[in-house]
Motif scaffolding. Structure first.
Motif, PDB file in Angstrom:
ATOM      1  N   HIS A 192       0.911  -1.102   0.056  1.00 30.56           N
ATOM      2  CA  HIS A 192       0.071   0.089  -0.076  1.00 30.56           C
ATOM      3  C   HIS A 192       0.904   1.216   0.034  1.00 30.56           C
ATOM      4  N   ASP A 193       2.060   1.202   0.625  1.00 33.26           N
ATOM      5  CA  ASP A 193       2.697   2.651   0.903  1.00 33.26           C
ATOM      6  C   ASP A 193       4.051   2.443  -0.271  1.00 33.26           C
ATOM      7  N   ASN A 194       3.839   1.730  -1.287  1.00 34.06           N
ATOM      8  CA  ASN A 194       4.834   1.585  -2.569  1.00 34.06           C
ATOM      9  C   ASN A 194       3.872   2.003  -3.673  1.00 34.06           C
ATOM     10  N   ILE A 195       2.687   2.512  -3.837  1.00 35.28           N
ATOM     11  CA  ILE A 195       1.867   2.892  -4.834  1.00 35.28           C
ATOM     12  C   ILE A 195       2.248   4.252  -5.363  1.00 35.28           C
ATOM     13  N   PRO A 196       2.698   4.527  -6.450  1.00 34.85           N
ATOM     14  CA  PRO A 196       3.134   5.903  -6.495  1.00 34.85           C
ATOM     15  C   PRO A 196       1.879   6.773  -6.302  1.00 34.85           C
ATOM     16  N   PHE A 197       2.029   8.025  -5.792  1.00 32.12           N
ATOM     17  CA  PHE A 197       1.243   9.135  -6.054  1.00 32.12           C
ATOM     18  C   PHE A 197       0.041   8.785  -5.155  1.00 32.12           C
ATOM     19  N   LEU A 198      -0.038   7.928  -4.443  1.00 33.41           N
ATOM     20  CA  LEU A 198      -1.452   7.418  -3.754  1.00 33.41           C
ATOM     21  C   LEU A 198      -1.395   8.166  -2.353  1.00 33.41           C
ATOM     22  N   ALA A 199       0.073   8.318  -1.827  1.00 35.12           N
ATOM     23  CA  ALA A 199      -0.003   9.374  -0.752  1.00 35.12           C
ATOM     24  C   ALA A 199       1.494   9.804  -0.850  1.00 35.12           C
ATOM     25  N   THR A 200       1.523  11.469  -0.991  1.00 32.52           N
ATOM     26  CA  THR A 200       2.843  11.821  -1.158  1.00 32.52           C
ATOM     27  C   THR A 200       3.002  12.957  -0.078  1.00 32.52           C
ATOM     28  N   SER A 201       2.336  13.083   0.962  1.00 31.09           N
ATOM     29  CA  SER A 201       2.746  14.057   1.974  1.00 31.09           C
ATOM     30  C   SER A 201       2.441  13.317   3.219  1.00 31.09           C
ATOM     31  N   PHE A 202       3.162  13.746   4.331  1.00 33.61           N
ATOM     32  CA  PHE A 202       3.190  12.875   5.643  1.00 33.61           C
ATOM     33  C   PHE A 202       1.728  12.925   6.117  1.00 33.61           C
ATOM     34  N   ASP A 203       1.183  14.005   6.088  1.00 34.87           N
ATOM     35  CA  ASP A 203      -0.379  13.737   6.551  1.00 34.87           C
ATOM     36  C   ASP A 203      -1.132  12.717   6.080  1.00 34.87           C
ATOM     37  N   ASP A 204      -1.073  12.745   4.582  1.00 33.24           N
ATOM     38  CA  ASP A 204      -1.595  11.590   3.723  1.00 33.24           C
ATOM     39  C   ASP A 204      -1.111  10.360   4.029  1.00 33.24           C
ATOM     40  N   ALA A 205      -0.092  10.163   4.231  1.00 32.87           N
ATOM     41  CA  ALA A 205       0.732   8.758   4.674  1.00 32.87           C
ATOM     42  C   ALA A 205       0.392   8.409   5.885  1.00 32.87           C
ATOM     43  N   LYS A 206       0.167   9.316   6.849  1.00 24.75           N
ATOM     44  CA  LYS A 206      -0.444   8.925   8.102  1.00 24.75           C
ATOM     45  C   LYS A 206      -1.869   8.283   8.105  1.00 24.75           C
ATOM     46  N   LYS A 207      -2.820   8.985   7.034  1.00 22.90           N
ATOM     47  CA  LYS A 207      -3.938   8.585   6.984  1.00 22.90           C
ATOM     48  C   LYS A 207      -3.930   7.128   6.162  1.00 22.90           C
ATOM     49  N   LEU A 208      -3.187   7.109   5.290  1.00 22.11           N
ATOM     50  CA  LEU A 208      -2.932   5.560   4.332  1.00 22.11           C
ATOM     51  C   LEU A 208      -2.619   4.564   5.492  1.00 22.11           C
ATOM     52  N   TRP A 209      -1.721   4.930   6.355  1.00 22.08           N
ATOM     53  CA  TRP A 209      -1.275   3.903   7.440  1.00 22.08           C
ATOM     54  C   TRP A 209      -2.449   3.582   8.319  1.00 22.08           C
ATOM     55  N   LYS A 210      -3.065   4.415   8.800  1.00 15.49           N
ATOM     56  CA  LYS A 210      -4.496   4.182   9.518  1.00 15.49           C
ATOM     57  C   LYS A 210      -5.313   3.329   8.971  1.00 15.49           C
ATOM     58  N   ALA A 211      -5.550   3.358   7.686  1.00 17.90           N
ATOM     59  CA  ALA A 211      -6.389   2.627   6.736  1.00 17.90           C
ATOM     60  C   ALA A 211      -6.199   1.119   6.464  1.00 17.90           C
TER      61      ALA A 211
END
Length: 324
Positions: A98-117
């Motif tokens: 999930h965290d290796n998909i290009p441009f799915l989450a590119t900011s730390f705020d979005d990365a935190k949200k992706l991790w929570k998901a």
């Protein structure tokens, strides 16, 4: 299977010690790396708060177990705890990508949200393999290192690109480059011997491997923000008394908070170091960004197709976190 030398070394380290009192923690990166420094802080807190009843030794830089072997060594109980780059588990389940998909989450705020998901699915798959998630530490956003300026993907076509996960190998294919699996300690030699000519990785890895010695350009595409995870063998954890378990969980919580807090500052510092060492650091051209974003969309669709139910649940939760 662990190589014989690693298995012998681990057996020697474990002999004559209490399994619950003395743990060994292999990590893939060197002592200058933020993730490794967080690991040292974590084990220090555990030792202090258990008054030495649980003593965890960090074996950094792949010195005890090679990176790709760490998950299996934890699963089989040959070591009790370890750190791994999450993306290398991508062949075991698509949820680890999930965290290796290009441009799915590119900011730390979005990365935190992706991790929570993604965290519920990650924890579920680790549990099936006899492991338990303790904490995660993000990397800076991944960007492009090259020997020459890159204004479009045509400038890279045919070159050999470093890959550190199954997802990165697919990315290299879609960029019309040749993926070459190279672990972090081997980056300088791979460039110097012509095994690779370009890579997408963090400014921190660039500094750790002294990228300025073999490439000239850093194009700050900020393609994705990957993570390391620290996991523990479930049986080893269950052998601890309840009070010690809670100390480990509390230290893990503190480690994760520290990692997310410190990573943005480390990213800025390391990018500045690349400039100080003479590298040309620039934003991507509109054409290059457009081409990479199109690849990201393709990879996101392929990722969902691999496991529609599991990946779909991650994406649904992520979009909810984003308020979409």
């Amino acid at each position: 299977m662990l190589k014989t030398t690693s298995a012998i070394l681990i057996a020697g380290l474990m002999s004559g010690t209490s399994f619950a009192a003395k743990w060994h923690m292999p990590t893939p990166y060197g002592d200058g790396n933020l993730q490794t420094q967080i690991a040292y802080s974590f084990v220090k807190e555990v030792k202090e708060n258990t008054e030495g009843a649980l003593d965890i030794t960090v074996h950094s830089g792949g010195s005890l177990v090679k990176h790709t072997e760490i998950p299996r060594s934890i699963k089989t109980g040959q070591v009790q705890i370890g750190e791994v780059f999450l993306g290398i588990l991508g062949n075991e389940s698509p949820v680890f990508k999930h965290d290796n998909i290009p441009f799915l989450a590119t900011s730390f705020d979005d990365a935190k949200k992706l991790w929570k998901a993604a965290k519920p699915e990650i924890a579920k798959h680790l549990d099936k393999n006899g492991m338990m998630l303790l904490y995660t530490v993000a990397w800076p956003a991944q960007s492009l290192y090259s020997k020459q300026a890159v204004n479009s993907l045509a400038d890279l076509e045919g070159q050999k690109m470093r890959a550190y996960s199954p997802t990165q190998s697919r990315l290299a294919d879609l960029m019309h480059t040749t993926p070459m699996t190279i672990q972090t300690p081997d980056i300088p030699q791979a460039f110097s011997t012509g095994i690779i000519q370009a890579m997408i990785t963090s400014p921190s890895t660039g500094v750790d491997s002294q990228a300025w010695d073999y490439v000239n350009y850093y194009t700050d595409v900020k393609a994705w923000i990957p993570k390391n995870v620290v996991v523990v063998n479930k049986r080893a954890f269950r052998r601890l008394d309840k009070a010690t378990q809670q100390i480990v969980l509390d230290a893990a919580k503190h480690a994760e908070a520290a990692g997310w807090t410190q990573i943005a500052a480390r990213a800025a510092k390391d990018k500045a170091t690349l400039v100080e060492q003479g590298m040309t650091v620039s934003d991507p051209s509109p054409q290059l960004l457009k081409e990479l974003q199109a690849i990201g969309q393709t990879m996101a669709e392929e990722w969902k197709a691999e496991a529609p139910k599991e990946v779909g649940s991650i994406l649904t939760r992520y979009h909810q976190e984003l308020g979409q």
